[in-house]
Design a protein around this motif. Sequence first.
Motif, PDB file in Angstrom:
ATOM      1  N   VAL A 214      43.493 -29.258  -4.430  1.00  0.00           N
ATOM      2  CA  VAL A 214      43.335 -28.022  -3.677  1.00  0.00           C
ATOM      3  C   VAL A 214      43.163 -26.880  -4.670  1.00  0.00           C
ATOM      4  CG1 VAL A 214      44.797 -28.865  -1.781  1.00  0.00           C
ATOM      5  CG2 VAL A 214      45.795 -27.437  -3.577  1.00  0.00           C
ATOM      6  N   HIS A 215      42.624 -25.774  -4.183  1.00  0.00           N
ATOM      7  CA  HIS A 215      42.602 -24.572  -5.016  1.00  0.00           C
ATOM      8  C   HIS A 215      43.163 -23.406  -4.214  1.00  0.00           C
ATOM      9  CE1 HIS A 215      38.760 -23.892  -2.873  1.00  0.00           C
ATOM     10  NE2 HIS A 215      38.982 -22.617  -3.115  1.00  0.00           N
ATOM     11  N   ALA A 216      43.872 -22.536  -4.903  1.00  0.00           N
ATOM     12  CA  ALA A 216      44.549 -21.412  -4.261  1.00  0.00           C
ATOM     13  C   ALA A 216      43.592 -20.243  -4.089  1.00  0.00           C
ATOM     14  CB  ALA A 216      45.757 -20.985  -5.082  1.00  0.00           C
ATOM     15  N   VAL A 217      43.699 -19.573  -2.943  1.00  0.00           N
ATOM     16  CA  VAL A 217      42.900 -18.389  -2.641  1.00  0.00           C
ATOM     17  C   VAL A 217      43.866 -17.258  -2.305  1.00  0.00           C
ATOM     18  CG1 VAL A 217      41.135 -17.379  -1.168  1.00  0.00           C
ATOM     19  CG2 VAL A 217      41.039 -19.821  -1.742  1.00  0.00           C
ATOM     20  N   ALA A 218      43.908 -16.249  -3.171  1.00  0.00           N
ATOM     21  CA  ALA A 218      44.821 -15.125  -2.955  1.00  0.00           C
ATOM     22  C   ALA A 218      44.264 -14.193  -1.888  1.00  0.00           C
ATOM     23  CB  ALA A 218      45.032 -14.365  -4.261  1.00  0.00           C
TER      24      ALA A 218
ATOM     25  N   THR B 241      49.408 -13.025   0.133  1.00  0.00           N
ATOM     26  CA  THR B 241      49.432 -14.375   0.678  1.00  0.00           C
ATOM     27  C   THR B 241      48.616 -15.292  -0.219  1.00  0.00           C
ATOM     28  OG1 THR B 241      47.472 -14.047   2.048  1.00  0.00           O
ATOM     29  CG2 THR B 241      49.607 -13.514   3.037  1.00  0.00           C
ATOM     30  N   THR B 242      48.866 -16.565  -0.105  1.00  0.00           N
ATOM     31  CA  THR B 242      48.076 -17.563  -0.821  1.00  0.00           C
ATOM     32  C   THR B 242      47.695 -18.656   0.160  1.00  0.00           C
ATOM     33  OG1 THR B 242      49.315 -17.140  -2.858  1.00  0.00           O
ATOM     34  CG2 THR B 242      47.973 -19.139  -2.773  1.00  0.00           C
TER      35      THR B 242
ATOM     36  N   VAL C  53      53.407 -17.844   1.967  1.00  0.00           N
ATOM     37  CA  VAL C  53      52.537 -18.778   1.252  1.00  0.00           C
ATOM     38  C   VAL C  53      52.149 -19.905   2.169  1.00  0.00           C
ATOM     39  CG1 VAL C  53      53.341 -18.294  -1.085  1.00  0.00           C
ATOM     40  CG2 VAL C  53      54.569 -19.925   0.303  1.00  0.00           C
ATOM     41  N   ALA C  54      50.863 -20.092   2.350  1.00  0.00           N
ATOM     42  CA  ALA C  54      50.295 -21.223   3.060  1.00  0.00           C
ATOM     43  C   ALA C  54      51.066 -21.604   4.295  1.00  0.00           C
ATOM     44  CB  ALA C  54      50.222 -22.437   2.125  1.00  0.00           C
TER      45      ALA C  54
ATOM     46  N   GLY D 151      42.947 -22.677   5.563  1.00  0.00           N
ATOM     47  CA  GLY D 151      43.701 -22.823   4.321  1.00  0.00           C
ATOM     48  C   GLY D 151      45.198 -22.711   4.507  1.00  0.00           C
ATOM     49  N   THR D 152      45.671 -22.733   5.755  1.00  0.00           N
ATOM     50  CA  THR D 152      47.103 -22.693   6.032  1.00  0.00           C
ATOM     51  C   THR D 152      47.569 -24.084   6.453  1.00  0.00           C
ATOM     52  OG1 THR D 152      46.755 -22.084   8.347  1.00  0.00           O
ATOM     53  CG2 THR D 152      46.977 -20.291   6.744  1.00  0.00           C
TER      54      THR D 152
END
Length: 256
Positions: A109-113, A122-123, A254-255, A22-23
């Motif tokens: 996409v969907h964000a994952v905290a 981080t996201t 972030v990412a 997810g990065t």
Amino acid sequence: MGRSRRTIPEELLLLALDPATGTTAQPQSLDLGLAGAQLVELALAGRIAPDGDRIAVVMPRPTGDPTLDSALELLRRRGSPVRAVHWIGGPRLGLRQTYLSHLERCGMVHAVAGQMCGVLPTTRYQATDTAISREIRSRLDSAIRTGVPPDPRTAALAALAHAVGLGKHLYPGNEGRSSRSRLRDLIRHDPMGGLVAHAVMDVQNGVAAQPRRSPATAGQGGGRQPAQAARTAPDPGRVPMQPRRGAGAMARAVAH
């Protein structure tokens, strides 16, 4: 510009997203690539055009894409053509996050905290429709495999993917060496994409201060002698690491 078609910045970012972590691969050079991808998209929309190694606004009418129109307005305010390397090397704070947030709003996409070291927030971003990423990748694979000149959008995307160093992410290891070489060669199929890709690599090499010279004029006049130029000129086939940014760029994780 309609929104039925993904823009090159969006496609470049989707290419860079690692589906497992997810990065984004090559986060620092990717920021430069996104700024360059905006120029290519604006050129394809007929808003700007290359003028030597500079970018000139030829139609200031908005495209309908807020992020692209913001870049177009900044270019228009310059009043005269701006060197691509200066534009790409300028501050682009938050551009990657802007596009990640846009892709999230579009449902791509969907964000994952999460947390880094149990402290720093981080996201990470996961693709929600892997078919889109596969389609983008298949266009590059087809151009590399067949050797047929790709369409301008795919050629520009390939040039930018090479410029930011995504070749080793998309085609890793020794087995991917020939594919990385062919990805690099696709840079010649789109003039605007080639101009922007070379500007991205020039910024990473720290040679933004000098205009890019054509082979016919290199070594003439009062410039550097050919031997010295050969030692210091950037290799267009090699993508070095970008110098580290200041501490302000690490304020948010972030990412990356």
